[in-house]
Every structure is written in structure tokens, then in C-alpha cells.
Design a protein around this motif. Structure first.
Motif, short mmCIF file in Angstrom:
data_model
loop_
_atom_site.label_atom_id
_atom_site.label_comp_id
_atom_site.label_asym_id
_atom_site.label_seq_id
_atom_site.Cartn_x
_atom_site.Cartn_y
_atom_site.Cartn_z
N GLY A 74 50.21 49.11 3.55
CA GLY A 74 49.60 48.22 2.56
C GLY A 74 49.30 46.88 3.20
N GLY A 75 48.66 45.99 2.45
CA GLY A 75 48.39 44.63 2.92
C GLY A 75 47.30 44.57 3.97
N PHE A 76 47.53 43.74 4.97
CA PHE A 76 46.57 43.55 6.07
C PHE A 76 47.05 44.39 7.24
CE2 PHE A 76 46.56 39.88 3.36
CZ PHE A 76 45.21 39.61 3.19
N VAL A 77 46.15 45.20 7.78
CA VAL A 77 46.59 46.21 8.75
C VAL A 77 45.73 46.15 10.02
CG1 VAL A 77 47.01 48.69 9.07
CG2 VAL A 77 47.21 47.68 6.79
N ALA A 78 46.40 46.28 11.16
CA ALA A 78 45.67 46.35 12.44
C ALA A 78 45.82 47.75 13.01
CB ALA A 78 46.25 45.34 13.42
N TRP A 79 44.74 48.23 13.57
CA TRP A 79 44.78 49.47 14.36
C TRP A 79 44.59 49.04 15.81
CZ3 TRP A 79 40.37 53.71 14.00
CH2 TRP A 79 40.59 54.68 14.99
N ASN A 80 45.66 49.12 16.58
CA ASN A 80 45.60 48.74 17.99
C ASN A 80 45.00 49.91 18.76
OD1 ASN A 80 47.00 46.12 17.78
ND2 ASN A 80 48.69 47.42 17.06
N MET A 81 43.93 49.63 19.51
CA MET A 81 43.21 50.74 20.15
C MET A 81 44.06 51.51 21.16
SD MET A 81 40.63 48.63 22.68
CE MET A 81 40.05 50.05 23.59
N GLY A 82 45.02 50.82 21.82
CA GLY A 82 45.87 51.48 22.81
C GLY A 82 45.13 51.74 24.11
N SER A 83 45.87 52.21 25.11
CA SER A 83 45.22 52.48 26.40
C SER A 83 45.60 53.84 26.98
CB SER A 83 45.59 51.38 27.41
OG SER A 83 47.00 51.29 27.49
N ARG A 101 50.84 42.52 1.45
CA ARG A 101 49.93 41.86 0.50
C ARG A 101 50.59 40.66 -0.18
NH1 ARG A 101 49.51 45.94 -4.69
NH2 ARG A 101 51.45 45.28 -5.63
N GLU A 102 51.91 40.66 -0.30
CA GLU A 102 52.62 39.52 -0.91
C GLU A 102 52.40 38.25 -0.11
OE1 GLU A 102 54.32 42.34 0.02
OE2 GLU A 102 54.26 43.28 -1.97
N HIS A 103 52.05 38.41 1.16
CA HIS A 103 51.80 37.24 2.01
C HIS A 103 50.64 36.39 1.48
CE1 HIS A 103 50.75 34.95 5.60
NE2 HIS A 103 49.55 35.49 5.59
N TRP A 104 49.64 37.07 0.91
CA TRP A 104 48.43 36.36 0.46
C TRP A 104 47.96 37.01 -0.84
CZ3 TRP A 104 43.71 35.45 4.27
CH2 TRP A 104 42.98 34.34 3.83
N PRO A 105 48.75 36.84 -1.91
CA PRO A 105 48.44 37.59 -3.14
C PRO A 105 47.18 37.14 -3.85
CG PRO A 105 50.31 36.11 -3.48
CD PRO A 105 49.96 36.02 -2.03
N GLU A 106 46.65 35.99 -3.46
CA GLU A 106 45.46 35.46 -4.16
C GLU A 106 44.17 36.17 -3.76
OE1 GLU A 106 47.41 33.60 -2.15
OE2 GLU A 106 48.67 32.50 -3.56
N LYS A 162 45.03 35.63 13.25
CA LYS A 162 45.49 34.24 13.08
C LYS A 162 45.08 33.71 11.70
CE LYS A 162 44.94 30.11 15.62
NZ LYS A 162 43.99 29.47 16.49
N ALA A 163 43.83 33.98 11.31
CA ALA A 163 43.33 33.50 10.01
C ALA A 163 44.14 34.11 8.86
CB ALA A 163 41.85 33.85 9.86
N ILE A 164 44.48 35.38 8.99
CA ILE A 164 45.26 36.06 7.94
C ILE A 164 46.66 35.44 7.87
CG2 ILE A 164 46.38 38.25 7.33
CD1 ILE A 164 43.80 39.64 8.50
N LEU A 165 47.28 35.28 9.02
CA LEU A 165 48.65 34.74 9.03
C LEU A 165 48.69 33.31 8.50
CD1 LEU A 165 50.01 36.30 12.35
CD2 LEU A 165 50.57 36.96 10.00
N ALA A 166 47.60 32.55 8.76
CA ALA A 166 47.54 31.15 8.30
C ALA A 166 46.98 31.04 6.88
CB ALA A 166 46.69 30.34 9.26
N LYS A 167 46.58 32.16 6.28
CA LYS A 167 45.93 32.19 4.96
C LYS A 167 44.73 31.24 4.93
CE LYS A 167 49.87 31.98 2.25
NZ LYS A 167 50.47 32.11 0.91
N ASP A 168 43.96 31.32 5.99
CA ASP A 168 42.79 30.45 6.15
C ASP A 168 41.56 31.23 5.67
OD1 ASP A 168 40.58 29.14 7.12
OD2 ASP A 168 41.35 28.89 9.16
N PHE A 169 41.22 31.10 4.37
CA PHE A 169 40.17 31.94 3.80
C PHE A 169 38.82 31.72 4.47
CE2 PHE A 169 36.78 33.27 1.01
CZ PHE A 169 37.17 34.57 0.72
N GLU A 170 38.50 30.46 4.77
CA GLU A 170 37.17 30.20 5.34
C GLU A 170 36.98 30.91 6.68
OE1 GLU A 170 34.66 27.11 4.64
OE2 GLU A 170 36.14 25.83 3.65
N SER A 171 38.00 30.83 7.54
CA SER A 171 37.88 31.51 8.84
C SER A 171 37.83 33.01 8.63
CB SER A 171 39.07 31.18 9.75
OG SER A 171 39.11 29.82 9.99
N PHE A 172 38.69 33.52 7.75
CA PHE A 172 38.73 34.95 7.46
C PHE A 172 37.35 35.41 6.96
CE2 PHE A 172 39.35 38.17 4.07
CZ PHE A 172 39.87 39.21 4.84
N ALA A 173 36.76 34.61 6.06
CA ALA A 173 35.46 34.98 5.47
C ALA A 173 34.37 35.00 6.53
CB ALA A 173 35.11 33.98 4.35
#
Ligand code: DP6
Length: 361
Positions: A169-178, A193-198, A246-257
Motif C-alpha cells: 500500500g501507500g507509495f511504492v518503489a520497484w527497484n530494477m535490480g541488477s 499511505r498514513e504518511h501523506w493522507p491528504e 525525496k518529494a514523497i518523503l518530504a510531502k512536497d506536493f509541487e515537486s511530486f506533481a
């Protein structure tokens, strides 16, 4: 009478904000870049799957929305069945080695899988991600596998690449791996998702038609033909991946957008740079981009972000506090353009996040 063993799970849909597009291994679904997605609320869009096993079942079966599917010859389904049975067999051997003779030989039984989407198929929303995530999770639950969600994401990835992200759930990364065997190409949760419920996501159904170029085929054409694709994979995505986290962790909507919109644009640009070109967006999609631009211009800063997957439907991210400012113009401008709700039974907007609302025109 012999027993039947079953387990049921639901898996959510995820929408990429940093797109997976391109495979370095088409059998194992190993991607050419890492990706990031937002998992939508299960109440809104999800697949529910029940896996059953019994000694009297004579054949593996999979029913998708009531339709019996061909398993034989589907390399992806066969790979998932094979890998899951292998893990179950190892568990059974381990238990027997510990003197447990009561362990049920589920790995030797045939499986019946019943899978249903809770969203209208006519809405043309991608369902393979939730579908394969639910498929793998249901069998893993039935088999009582001890593997972690990240381990299971490696199996779901072999069904459909984007499915690996629906294990979280929430914000998810798929690391490509090597690794060549794909053992480090897996998903992880960046933030719950509780990190950024808005944050909210509204889905705008621009067309219910089935896309004419599947993701799998489209990616292959792009990898082979697009020179812009090389630039994207080598020079753009690695940096963007870090910036978006970084934008997700900082809840920086403008950068995320901004990152989300730039990535959607570039994904569709590499599709267009393929030969023959691949078009996923249609006129309504382009109109949605213009409306979002206008909303942001009026606001004086970024309050909405669009993204499009391999189809014309638009997902718009915004913060709850801006819901009226974002959805109002989209409904009035695009509603007039398409005559939505006159021919569609469902509202074009399915806001997701934490509660379901169907907005009426
Ligand atoms: C544009 O995961 O459907 O939605 O691995 O061939 O099954 P396969 O492709 P799939 O591709 C999804 C592509 C995308 C971007 C994304 O979800 O990251």
C-alpha cells in the motif's frame, strides 16, 4: 468426501508516477528502469481472488470475472504456478524433515482460482497489476508460505511487471535490480499511505475501449526503435527516481506533481518516438492536460498533477484541501466535451485514497 482448502485475498490497483516502460529480460519481466507508484484504495479498485486446492481437482483452472482462462501456453501464469508450487514443496519437505507427518501435500493438488474485479471492466482501467498481485497472494496464503511481500513481489513481477508494486500500500518503489535471475528486482514500500493522507487520486475515464497496443508489445517496439528511450533510461529516470522519493518523503506536493507530469509526458514521448509510433492518449486526454495546466495557472502554483498509463484514461493527483478547485473545472469543462454520464452508467470520476465518492455531473 475429501477436503477442499481455500484462501481469499484482495489486491489493489496501483498507478505509476514514475513509469516502468522497457524490459531488459522479456521472460522474467526485468525492467530497464526502476519505477514508483501510488496504490489506490482497495475499497475503490481492487481484485478479489480465491485460490482452492483439492485432491479431486483434475486440472488447474482460472476464472477471470466468470470467464474460464487458458492456462496452458500462458508462460506468465505457468511461471507463477510453478514458482509458488516450488516454494510450497520446500515448506512441505521442511515440515516432514521436522517429523510433521500431518502436512497436507497441497503442492501436488491442482488449483482452482476465481478472480473478480470490483470496478467496471467497461471503464477500461488496467487490471493486470491487481490481478497478478491477487493471484500470487491468494496462492501464497493458501500454501501458508512464509515469504515476505518483497519476495512475493518477485513472483508477481513475472506475471506482469507492474503487479509487483500492488503487493504494497501507500507509495511504492520497484527497484530494477541488477541480477540476471531477477532475484533483486522487487518492490518495497517507500512510505505508507498514513504518511501523506491528504493525497487523493481522481480517475477520469476518457475511453472504455481496449487499447490496441498491449504494454508488453509496446515496450518491445520502444526498446528496439526509440533513440529518445535510451536518453530516458540512462540520463533521466535514475535522477528522477531519487527526486521523486525525496518529494514523497518530504510531502512536497509541487515537486511530486511536476515530476509526475514530466514523467508521464516523457513516457508518451518515447511511445511516439517508437516506429511505428504508439498512441495511447486521445483528444480527451489532451484536453485533460490543458485543463490541469489551467487549474495550476489559476492557482498560481501546482495543485494538480496528471498522469496517463498505456491508455487514454487520466489519473489526477491533488491534495484533499484543493478538491473543489481541481475537480470542479475538470467536471465542467470535460463533462461538456464528452457528454459523460449520458452514456456511461458510472461517473467519470472515481476519487480514491481513503473513501469512495462517485461525483455526479
Ligand atoms: C504504462 O506491467 O502491464 O502502466 O510487464 O508486460 O505485463 P507487463 O506490462 P505492464 O506495464 C505497465 C506499464 C505502465 C507503467 C507502469 O505501470 O509503471
Amino acid at each position: 468426501m475429501s477436503s477442499i482448502y481455500s484462501a481469499t485475498v484482495t489486491a489493489p490497483v496501483n498507478i505509476a508516477t514514475l513509469k516502468y516502460w522497457g524490459k531488459r529480460d522479456t521472460v522474467l519481466n526485468l525492467p530497464t528502469n526502476s519505477s514508483i507508484s501510488v496504490t489506490l484504495s482497495q475499497d475503490d479498485l481492487c481484485t478479489t481472488t480465491t485460490a482452492s486446492a483439492g485432491p479431486d481437482f483434475t486440472k488447474d483452472h482460472l476464472w477471470l470475472n466468470g470467464v474460464d482462462q487458458e492456462i496452458e501456453g500462458s508462460k506468465r501464469l505457468e511461471a507463477c504456478f510453478r514458482e509458488l508450487r516450488k516454494l510450497r514443496r520446500a515448506l512441505e519437505d521442511e515440515k516432514r524433515a521436522q517429523g510433521d507427518e500431518t502436512v497436507v501435500p497441497l503442492s501436488a493438488f491442482k488449483l482452482h482460482i476465481v478472480s473478480e474485479n470490483n470496478f467496471p471492466t467497461a471503464a477500461g482501467l488496467a487490471s493486470s497489476a491487481a490481478g497478478f498481485a491477487a493471484f500470487v497472494s491468494a496462492i501464497a496464503k493458501l500454501f501458508e508460505l512464509p515469504q515476505s511481500a518483497t519476495d512475493l513481489s518477485i513472483l508477481a513481477r513475472q506475471g506482469s511487471g507492474s503487479a509487483c508494486r500492488s503487493l504494497f500500500g501507500g507509495f511504492v518503489a520497484w527497484n530494477m535490480g541488477s541480477e540476471a535471475d531477477g532475484s533483486d528486482s522487487s518492490a518495497e514500500c517507500i512510505a505508507p499511505r498514513e504518511h501523506w493522507p491528504e493525497i487523493r487520486a481522481a480517475i477520469l475515464v476518457a475511453s472504455a475501449d481496449k487499447k490496441d497496443t498491449s504494454s508488453t508489445n509496446g515496450m518491445q517496439i520502444t526498446v528496439k526503435e526509440s533513440s529518445l528511450f535510451k536518453e530516458r533510461v540512462d540520463n533521466v529516470v535514475p535522477k528522477r527516481f531519487e527526486e521523486m522519493k525525496k518529494a514523497i518523503l518530504a510531502k512536497d506536493f509541487e515537486s511530486f506533481a511536476e515530476l509526475t507530469m514530466r514523467d508521464s509526458n516523457q513516457f508518451h514521448a518515447v511511445c511516439l518516438d517508437s516506429y511505428p509510433p504508439i498512441f495511447y492518449m486521445n483528444d480527451t486526454s489532451h484536453a485533460a492536460v490543458r485543463v490541469v495546466e489551467e487549474i495550476n495557472k489559476q492557482a498560481g502554483h501546482l495543485i494538480a498533477a496528471y498522469t496517463f498509463d498505456a491508455g487514454p484514461n487520466c489519473v489526477i493527483y491533488y491534495l484533499e484541501e484543493n478538491e473543489q478547485q481541481v475537480l470542479g473545472p475538470l467536471k465542467s469543462v470535460l463533462g461538456k466535451l464528452t457528454g459523460w454520464n449520458k452514456k456511461e452508467k458510472i461517473s467519470p470520476f472515481v476519487p480514491t485514497g481513503f473513501e469512495t465518492r462517485f461525483l455526479e455531473k
